[in-house]
Write a protein that holds these residues in place. Structure first.
Motif, PDB file in Angstrom:
ATOM      1  N   GLY A 123      29.859 103.893  15.350  1.00  0.00           N
ATOM      2  CA  GLY A 123      30.956 104.830  15.566  1.00  0.00           C
ATOM      3  C   GLY A 123      31.034 105.887  14.479  1.00  0.00           C
ATOM      4  O   GLY A 123      31.251 107.075  14.755  1.00  0.00           O
ATOM      5  N   LEU A 124      30.829 105.462  13.218  1.00  0.00           N
ATOM      6  CA  LEU A 124      30.825 106.425  12.114  1.00  0.00           C
ATOM      7  C   LEU A 124      29.646 107.386  12.216  1.00  0.00           C
ATOM      8  O   LEU A 124      29.771 108.564  11.861  1.00  0.00           O
ATOM      9  N   THR A 125      28.508 106.889  12.691  1.00  0.00           N
ATOM     10  CA  THR A 125      27.342 107.760  12.869  1.00  0.00           C
ATOM     11  C   THR A 125      27.633 108.858  13.875  1.00  0.00           C
ATOM     12  O   THR A 125      27.294 110.031  13.658  1.00  0.00           O
ATOM     13  N   LEU A 126      28.265 108.490  14.981  1.00  0.00           N
ATOM     14  CA  LEU A 126      28.617 109.488  15.994  1.00  0.00           C
ATOM     15  C   LEU A 126      29.592 110.516  15.438  1.00  0.00           C
ATOM     16  O   LEU A 126      29.436 111.734  15.663  1.00  0.00           O
ATOM     17  N   LEU A 127      30.585 110.045  14.681  1.00  0.00           N
ATOM     18  CA  LEU A 127      31.584 110.954  14.118  1.00  0.00           C
ATOM     19  C   LEU A 127      30.978 111.886  13.079  1.00  0.00           C
ATOM     20  O   LEU A 127      31.184 113.114  13.124  1.00  0.00           O
ATOM     21  N   THR A 128      30.221 111.340  12.136  1.00  0.00           N
ATOM     22  CA  THR A 128      29.640 112.163  11.076  1.00  0.00           C
ATOM     23  C   THR A 128      28.589 113.134  11.620  1.00  0.00           C
ATOM     24  O   THR A 128      28.434 114.249  11.103  1.00  0.00           O
ATOM     25  N   SER A 129      27.861 112.731  12.668  1.00  0.00           N
ATOM     26  CA  SER A 129      26.871 113.630  13.265  1.00  0.00           C
ATOM     27  C   SER A 129      27.550 114.847  13.885  1.00  0.00           C
ATOM     28  O   SER A 129      27.034 115.974  13.788  1.00  0.00           O
ATOM     29  N   CYS A 130      28.696 114.619  14.517  1.00  0.00           N
ATOM     30  CA  CYS A 130      29.430 115.753  15.097  1.00  0.00           C
ATOM     31  C   CYS A 130      30.007 116.658  14.009  1.00  0.00           C
ATOM     32  O   CYS A 130      29.972 117.890  14.134  1.00  0.00           O
ATOM     33  N   VAL A 131      30.527 116.060  12.928  1.00  0.00           N
ATOM     34  CA  VAL A 131      31.116 116.857  11.852  1.00  0.00           C
ATOM     35  C   VAL A 131      30.042 117.603  11.076  1.00  0.00           C
ATOM     36  O   VAL A 131      30.225 118.768  10.680  1.00  0.00           O
ATOM     37  N   MET A 132      28.895 116.975  10.862  1.00  0.00           N
ATOM     38  CA  MET A 132      27.837 117.560  10.043  1.00  0.00           C
ATOM     39  C   MET A 132      27.346 118.891  10.596  1.00  0.00           C
ATOM     40  O   MET A 132      27.051 119.827   9.830  1.00  0.00           O
ATOM     41  N   PHE A 133      27.255 118.999  11.911  1.00  0.00           N
ATOM     42  CA  PHE A 133      26.656 120.186  12.511  1.00  0.00           C
ATOM     43  C   PHE A 133      27.683 121.119  13.145  1.00  0.00           C
ATOM     44  O   PHE A 133      27.328 121.977  13.957  1.00  0.00           O
ATOM     45  N   THR A 134      28.943 120.964  12.753  1.00  0.00           N
ATOM     46  CA  THR A 134      29.987 121.875  13.227  1.00  0.00           C
ATOM     47  C   THR A 134      29.728 123.329  12.853  1.00  0.00           C
ATOM     48  O   THR A 134      30.045 124.231  13.656  1.00  0.00           O
ATOM     49  N   PRO A 135      29.180 123.650  11.649  1.00  0.00           N
ATOM     50  CA  PRO A 135      28.926 125.070  11.324  1.00  0.00           C
ATOM     51  C   PRO A 135      28.046 125.809  12.316  1.00  0.00           C
ATOM     52  O   PRO A 135      28.075 127.046  12.351  1.00  0.00           O
ATOM     53  N   PHE A 136      27.285 125.092  13.145  1.00  0.00           N
ATOM     54  CA  PHE A 136      26.435 125.789  14.110  1.00  0.00           C
ATOM     55  C   PHE A 136      27.249 126.485  15.201  1.00  0.00           C
ATOM     56  O   PHE A 136      26.724 127.353  15.899  1.00  0.00           O
ATOM     57  N   PHE A 137      28.512 126.107  15.348  1.00  0.00           N
ATOM     58  CA  PHE A 137      29.359 126.812  16.300  1.00  0.00           C
ATOM     59  C   PHE A 137      29.651 128.247  15.851  1.00  0.00           C
ATOM     60  O   PHE A 137      30.049 129.079  16.664  1.00  0.00           O
ATOM     61  N   TYR A 138      29.490 128.504  14.553  1.00  0.00           N
ATOM     62  CA  TYR A 138      29.867 129.799  13.993  1.00  0.00           C
ATOM     63  C   TYR A 138      28.646 130.654  13.626  1.00  0.00           C
ATOM     64  O   TYR A 138      28.741 131.538  12.785  1.00  0.00           O
TER      65      TYR A 138
END
Length: 324
Positions: A135-150
């Motif tokens: 569960g933490l892997t899924l959460l951190t993977s989503c947070v880690m690559f959030t800058p790609f939205f910008y």
């Protein structure tokens, strides 16, 4: 005659189709097994994470291949859907890589025996611990690559040296937002996506391989427990094969990015082909290693064979009747 670019495209497309079918099969079988059993099995959850990550990775890879073919990077403004696809691409690959590492940890903790009290407690609660880590892997993977939205298109343009009729456009290099320190982010990015899973996977898999080889030799010398020895060897081969598949993919990604930094850059087809190979190979290895997946695949193949046999028998009977 097909050129090298056409062969790469055909190879990538073939791996995408095969890998998608294999991963979807693994995902559906594991989800049905979880639903019927009524309990959460860690191996099934890890296989679901790997399969789902691979499916999303292959879908996003296909969209990226189509985007590169449609010269999206030459557009004046970078479309938002391209940013979303990059986010899914990196996040799904991260989830898949980390899940393979957790699978190696699970096999290691289940098979090995420990004298330390701490490791004994970890072994008893490894299923719960890994479920939390997934569960933490899924959460951190989503947070880690959030800058790609910008991501934004670069004002300066890159003109390719060898311009063909299709590539006769001006490539605009995507840039991260100003509030992201690119150097720090790249270091964290590489460590999280590649080095940290590798640091977990290599020690556990090597320790597991050494133990299983010794254990299998001792069981063969005693001429007993041959079925258990084969099961141990199967887990050993799975772990070694998954590590080599991950290392091959990591080498391909590293070669692509280092060549892009220090040289003119390699074709993106090489990167897409490497990731497609990883998804397909990992899906096949998981299918061959898991007993439930093997049985379902055998039933599926046998049912298809029986259907073809019945159809041929019916055609033969019709032919005989028509002849009479």
């Amino acid at each position: 005659m097909f050129g090298s670019a056409d062969l790469k495209l055909c190879g990538t497309a073939l791996l995408l189709v095969l890998g998608s079918l294999a991963n979807i099969f693994n995902l559906v079988v594991m989800l049905v097994q979880q639903w019927r059993s009524g309990c959460v099995k860690t191996v099934a959850v890890i296989i679901c994470f790997i399969s789902l990550g691979n499916v999303l990775l292959q879908i996003s890879t296909f969209v990226l291949v189509a985007s590169v073919w449609a010269v999206v990077l030459c557009w004046p403004d970078l479309p938002f859907f391209f940013c979303v696809v990059l986010f899914v691409w990196f996040s799904s690959s991260s989830v898949s890589f980390w899940s393979v590492a957790w699978l190696s940890v699970f096999y290691c903790m289940r098979v090995l025996s420990f004298s330390s009290v701490i490791f004994r407690v970890l072994k008893e609660n490894i299923s719960t611990i890994l479920n939390v880590f997934l569960g933490l892997t899924l959460l951190t993977s989503c947070v880690m690559f959030t800058p790609f939205f910008y991501l934004k298109s670069q004002n300066k343009t890159l003109v390719p040296k060898n311009m063909t009729e299709r590539a006769s456009c001006v490539i605009r290099k995507p840039l991260l937002p100003a509030w992201v320190d690119v150097n720090v982010y790249v270091v964290i990015f590489i460590c999280y996506l590649a080095l940290m899973p590798l640091m977990i996977m290599l020690p556990t898999s090597l320790r597991l391989v050494v133990y299983l080889c010794k254990h299998t030799l001792s069981m063969q010398n005693q001429q007993s427990g041959s079925h258990a020895a084969e099961s141990y060897l199967l887990v050993c081969r799975l772990t070694v094969a998954l590590v080599w598949v991950y290392l091959t993919t990591l080498l391909t990604i590293s070669l692509y990015y280092f060549h892009a930094i220090f040289a003119s850059g390699l074709s993106a087809d090489m990167l897409f082909l490497g990731l497609s190979f990883y998804c397909t190979a990992s899906a096949i290895l998981l299918t061959c290693s898991n007993k439930n997946l093997r049985e379902k695949l055998r039933v599926l193949i046998c049912s298809g064979t029986n259907t073809n046999t019945l159809a041929r028998s019916a055609e033969d009977k019709d032919g005989v009747t028509a002849t009479v």
